[in-house]
Design a protein around this motif. Sequence first.
Motif: not given
Length: 140
Positions: A74-78, A106-108, A114-115, A121-125
């Motif tokens: 997921r990191a490169p996608k983020l 598009q920003r939304a 992103r969120t 990523i945080k949950r995986a960590k």
Amino acid sequence: MLRWRAIAFLLLALVTLRGFGQEPDSAKFFDTAQQQIADIRKQLGADVDETKLGDFRDLATSIVTSADALAADRAPKLDALDARIAELGPAPTKGQPAEAPDIAAQRATLGKQRTDLDAEIKRAKLISVDAQQLLGEIAE
């Protein structure tokens, strides 16, 4: 039996992470991993032989490996999302003219993506750290 479950879990997680270019079903992985960690912790309170401890180690290690692989995937996608958001520039502040509706949409959309990705990523960590701590408990 537990050793085979650990191997099957690891293979399933890796196939899911790498298979067919699709995003893995991380919610299912997180739920399964958390349940397996909880189950192992419950069983550690009982009289457990060395074979069972080895099975627990194998399963916890496979959870760490899978969670780390998910976070690394997921990191490169983020980073790519961050770059796309940066291309839009800062959102207009109060008193500035509003941006075009398609740019605001598009920003939304990018912000939500992103969120969601950052949360994965945080949950995986967190799962990885929990499984690593479990490995420490098994070693004791």
